[in-house]
Design an enzyme around this catalytic site. Structure first.
Site, PDB file in Angstrom:
ATOM      1  N   LYS A  64      63.822  61.152  17.468  1.00  0.00           N
ATOM      2  CA  LYS A  64      63.644  61.935  18.701  1.00  0.00           C
ATOM      3  C   LYS A  64      62.580  61.255  19.568  1.00  0.00           C
ATOM      4  O   LYS A  64      61.452  61.019  19.119  1.00  0.00           O
ATOM      5  CB  LYS A  64      63.209  63.347  18.307  1.00  0.00           C
ATOM      6  CG  LYS A  64      63.386  64.392  19.362  1.00  0.00           C
ATOM      7  CD  LYS A  64      63.046  65.747  18.758  1.00  0.00           C
ATOM      8  CE  LYS A  64      63.240  66.881  19.713  1.00  0.00           C
ATOM      9  NZ  LYS A  64      62.691  68.133  19.161  1.00  0.00           N
TER      10      LYS A  64
HETATM   11  C1  E4P Z   1      63.778  70.862  21.037  1.00  0.00           C
HETATM   12  O1  E4P Z   1      64.163  69.984  20.315  1.00  0.00           O
HETATM   13  C2  E4P Z   1      62.449  71.491  20.956  1.00  0.00           C
HETATM   14  O2  E4P Z   1      61.994  71.411  19.623  1.00  0.00           O
HETATM   15  C3  E4P Z   1      62.434  72.944  21.287  1.00  0.00           C
HETATM   16  O3  E4P Z   1      63.701  73.455  21.574  1.00  0.00           O
HETATM   17  C4  E4P Z   1      61.336  73.384  22.184  1.00  0.00           C
HETATM   18  O4  E4P Z   1      61.450  74.761  22.390  1.00  0.00           O
HETATM   19  P1  E4P Z   1      60.245  75.661  22.911  1.00  0.00           P
HETATM   20  O5  E4P Z   1      60.229  75.598  24.395  1.00  0.00           O
HETATM   21  O6  E4P Z   1      60.608  77.050  22.440  1.00  0.00           O
HETATM   22  O7  E4P Z   1      58.982  75.131  22.300  1.00  0.00           O
END
Ligand code: E4P
Length: 215
Positions: A87
């Site tokens: 990622k």
């Molecule tokens: C995506 O891969 C992120 O980990 C995640 O969806 C972030 O979400 P949040 O805005 O609830 O922290």
């Protein structure tokens, strides 16, 4: 549409896997910290523990922000387990790193996407997944779902194979709307996924059937 769970909590990942509808996991440094996972060795072990529970892709995020650092970290992550997807943040060096990993046959998830232009760049670099954060856009009075619609149109116009992974999903209606638009994947907390199960008419109908069955 694929369902990913957005957590580093092993119990929740197992619960979602046991439900039989889980296609993968996304994590990020904040989610790892929330579980109290500290130190490089423990973090890498935790990723392997997650991979051992699920049968789908597991996104593991790099923390470097320069090309060389992201490549080094990403290669180490990819070696951990065949299910690992590297990622990478949507920044200039991130795009270069995605292109590099694409050429190496390593799967990537381009994270922190907040605009259609960013999504276009991620697809051109060959990202496997591209994650627009819809909840965080909603938080700043911008329509997160509209972004998913726009990206769907753009990707379909050119046949990009990058999968739209709707992230920062906060509730079941986000999931349903993403399914209507045609997002390829959603990643959500377990609570949003299990909320899809619930309807008061199901509960009252079942109670009635069970009561009648005794008659
Ligand atoms: C995506 O891969 C992120 O980990 C995640 O969806 C972030 O979400 P949040 O805005 O609830 O922290």
């Amino acid at each position: 549409m694929k369902f990913f769970i957005d957590t580093a909590n092993l119990a929740q990942i197992k619960e979602a896997q046991d439900l039989g509808v889980l296609d993968g996991v996304t994590t990020n440094p904040s989610l790892m910290a929330k579980e109290g996972i500290k130190g490089q060795e423990n973090i890498l072990k935790h990723y392997v523990d997650i991979c051992d529970i699920v049968t789908g892709d597991v996104s593991a995020e790099v923390i470097s922000t320069d090309f060389d650092g992201m490549v080094k970290e990403g290669e180490a992550l990819a070696k951990l387990h065949p299910r690992i997807v590297v990622k990478i943040p949507m920044i200039k060096d991130g795009i270069k790193a995605i292109k590099y990993f694409t050429e190496q046959g390593i799967k990537t998830n381009c994270t922190l996407v907040f605009s259609a232009g960013q999504a276009l760049l991620a697809a051109k670099a060959g990202a496997t997944y591209m994650s627009p954060f819809i909840g965080r856009l909603d938080d700043v009075s911008t329509d997160g779902l509209k972004l998913i619609e726009d990206i769907r149109i753009i990707y379909d116009n050119y046949g990009y194979e990058t999968e739209i992974l709707a992230a920062s999903v906060r509730h079941p209606m986000h999931i349903i709307e993403c399914a209507k638009i045609g997002a390829d994947v959603i990643t959500a907390p377990l609570s949003a996924i299990t909320a899809l199960l619930k309807h008061p008419l199901t509960d009252s109908g079942l109670a009635q059937f069970l009561a009648d069955a005794k008659k």
